[in-house]
Design a protein around this motif. Structure first.
Motif, PDB file in Angstrom:
ATOM      1  N   ALA A  58       0.447  -1.307   0.110  1.00 14.50           N
ATOM      2  CA  ALA A  58      -0.331   0.303  -0.128  1.00 14.50           C
ATOM      3  C   ALA A  58       1.271   0.685   0.026  1.00 14.50           C
ATOM      4  N   ILE A  59       1.706   1.155   0.690  1.00 18.26           N
ATOM      5  CA  ILE A  59       2.911   2.405   0.944  1.00 18.26           C
ATOM      6  C   ILE A  59       3.819   2.323  -0.506  1.00 18.26           C
ATOM      7  N   LEU A  60       4.276   1.234  -0.913  1.00 22.01           N
ATOM      8  CA  LEU A  60       5.304   1.555  -1.910  1.00 22.01           C
ATOM      9  C   LEU A  60       4.171   2.170  -3.197  1.00 22.01           C
ATOM     10  N   PRO A  83      -1.132  16.635  -5.019  1.00 20.33           N
ATOM     11  CA  PRO A  83      -1.394  15.038  -4.816  1.00 20.33           C
ATOM     12  C   PRO A  83      -2.525  14.504  -4.408  1.00 20.33           C
ATOM     13  N   ASP A  84      -3.689  14.248  -4.643  1.00 20.81           N
ATOM     14  CA  ASP A  84      -4.743  13.480  -4.053  1.00 20.81           C
ATOM     15  C   ASP A  84      -5.153  12.246  -3.871  1.00 20.81           C
ATOM     16  N   PHE A  85      -3.970  11.472  -3.920  1.00 15.27           N
ATOM     17  CA  PHE A  85      -3.530   9.599  -3.778  1.00 15.27           C
ATOM     18  C   PHE A  85      -3.140   9.682  -1.845  1.00 15.27           C
ATOM     19  N   ILE A  86      -2.687  10.784  -1.592  1.00 14.15           N
ATOM     20  CA  ILE A  86      -2.222  10.640  -0.074  1.00 14.15           C
ATOM     21  C   ILE A  86      -3.464  10.766   0.744  1.00 14.15           C
ATOM     22  N   PRO A  88      -5.072  11.121   4.720  1.00 12.64           N
ATOM     23  CA  PRO A  88      -4.427  11.099   5.805  1.00 12.64           C
ATOM     24  C   PRO A  88      -3.956   9.944   6.632  1.00 12.64           C
ATOM     25  N   GLU A  89      -4.423   8.775   6.752  1.00  7.92           N
ATOM     26  CA  GLU A  89      -4.409   8.026   7.858  1.00  7.92           C
ATOM     27  C   GLU A  89      -3.004   7.338   6.482  1.00  7.92           C
ATOM     28  N   LEU A  90      -2.313   7.647   5.586  1.00  8.83           N
ATOM     29  CA  LEU A  90      -0.663   7.008   5.193  1.00  8.83           C
ATOM     30  C   LEU A  90       0.274   8.262   5.377  1.00  8.83           C
ATOM     31  N   ALA A  91      -0.567   9.374   6.048  1.00  9.85           N
ATOM     32  CA  ALA A  91       0.234  10.300   5.693  1.00  9.85           C
ATOM     33  C   ALA A  91       1.730  10.055   6.608  1.00  9.85           C
ATOM     34  N   LEU A  92       1.312   9.907   7.870  1.00 10.27           N
ATOM     35  CA  LEU A  92       2.539   9.958   8.700  1.00 10.27           C
ATOM     36  C   LEU A  92       4.011   8.929   8.104  1.00 10.27           C
ATOM     37  N   GLU A  93       3.778   7.759   7.898  1.00  5.93           N
ATOM     38  CA  GLU A  93       4.159   6.569   6.674  1.00  5.93           C
ATOM     39  C   GLU A  93       4.974   6.696   6.480  1.00  5.93           C
ATOM     40  N   PHE A  96       7.780   9.439   6.497  1.00 11.36           N
ATOM     41  CA  PHE A  96       9.854   8.437   7.317  1.00 11.36           C
ATOM     42  C   PHE A  96       9.486   7.733   6.387  1.00 11.36           C
ATOM     43  N   ILE A  97       8.819   6.859   5.258  1.00 11.81           N
ATOM     44  CA  ILE A  97       9.357   6.279   3.407  1.00 11.81           C
ATOM     45  C   ILE A  97      10.132   7.394   2.862  1.00 11.81           C
ATOM     46  N   SER A  98      10.051   8.970   3.004  1.00 15.21           N
ATOM     47  CA  SER A  98      10.026   9.960   1.968  1.00 15.21           C
ATOM     48  C   SER A  98      11.773  10.431   2.170  1.00 15.21           C
ATOM     49  N   ASP A  99      12.012  10.201   4.200  1.00 16.92           N
ATOM     50  CA  ASP A  99      13.290  10.997   4.861  1.00 16.92           C
ATOM     51  C   ASP A  99      14.108   9.634   4.066  1.00 16.92           C
ATOM     52  N   PHE A 100      13.280   8.366   4.369  1.00 19.15           N
ATOM     53  CA  PHE A 100      14.415   6.863   4.002  1.00 19.15           C
ATOM     54  C   PHE A 100      14.850   6.984   2.759  1.00 19.15           C
ATOM     55  N   LEU A 101      13.786   6.965   1.938  1.00 20.33           N
ATOM     56  CA  LEU A 101      14.019   7.718   0.083  1.00 20.33           C
ATOM     57  C   LEU A 101      14.773   8.461  -0.400  1.00 20.33           C
TER      58      LEU A 101
END
Length: 103
Positions: A58-60, A83-86, A88-93, A96-101
């Motif tokens: 789901a995140i990928l 982006p309209d695909f983000i 609120p439930e996934l925003a925090l995760e 974190f992923i955007s920082d990793f990538l």
């Protein structure tokens, strides 16, 4: 790009979902760019496949959507829509992923 170089890369989540993404879009991420650099001699560059052990499908999927959203508007002089695909439930995760990538 060399004639024999594949213009896409396979990104795989920790739950087995696979996404074939244009390299031009995926290179938004400094981490992916480094993994696919043949001079670094990483397995990912040799196999043209990256498995993210820390990312669900789901995140990928949202990450891939973001890559294409960014690529679509890169260099645009007009206002870039949010982006309209983000959700609120996934925003925090996703943060974190955007920082990793690094994207």
């Amino acid at each position: 790009m060399a004639d024999n170089e594949n213009p896409t890369v396979l990104l795989e989540s920790n739950d087995g979902f696979q996404f074939i993404v244009r390299k031009s879009a995926a290179m938004k991420s400094s981490a992916i760019k480094g993994m696919l650099n043949k001079r670094n001699n990483f397995t990912e560059a040799i196999e043209n496949r990256i498995v993210f052990q820390n990312m669900s499908g789901a995140i990928l999927e949202k990450v891939c959507q973001y890559f294409y959203h960014y690529e679509k508007y890169k260099g645009s002089k007009e206002e870039i829509p949010e982006p309209d695909f983000i959700t609120p439930e996934l925003a925090l995760e996703l943060l974190f992923i955007s920082d990793f990538l690094d994207c």
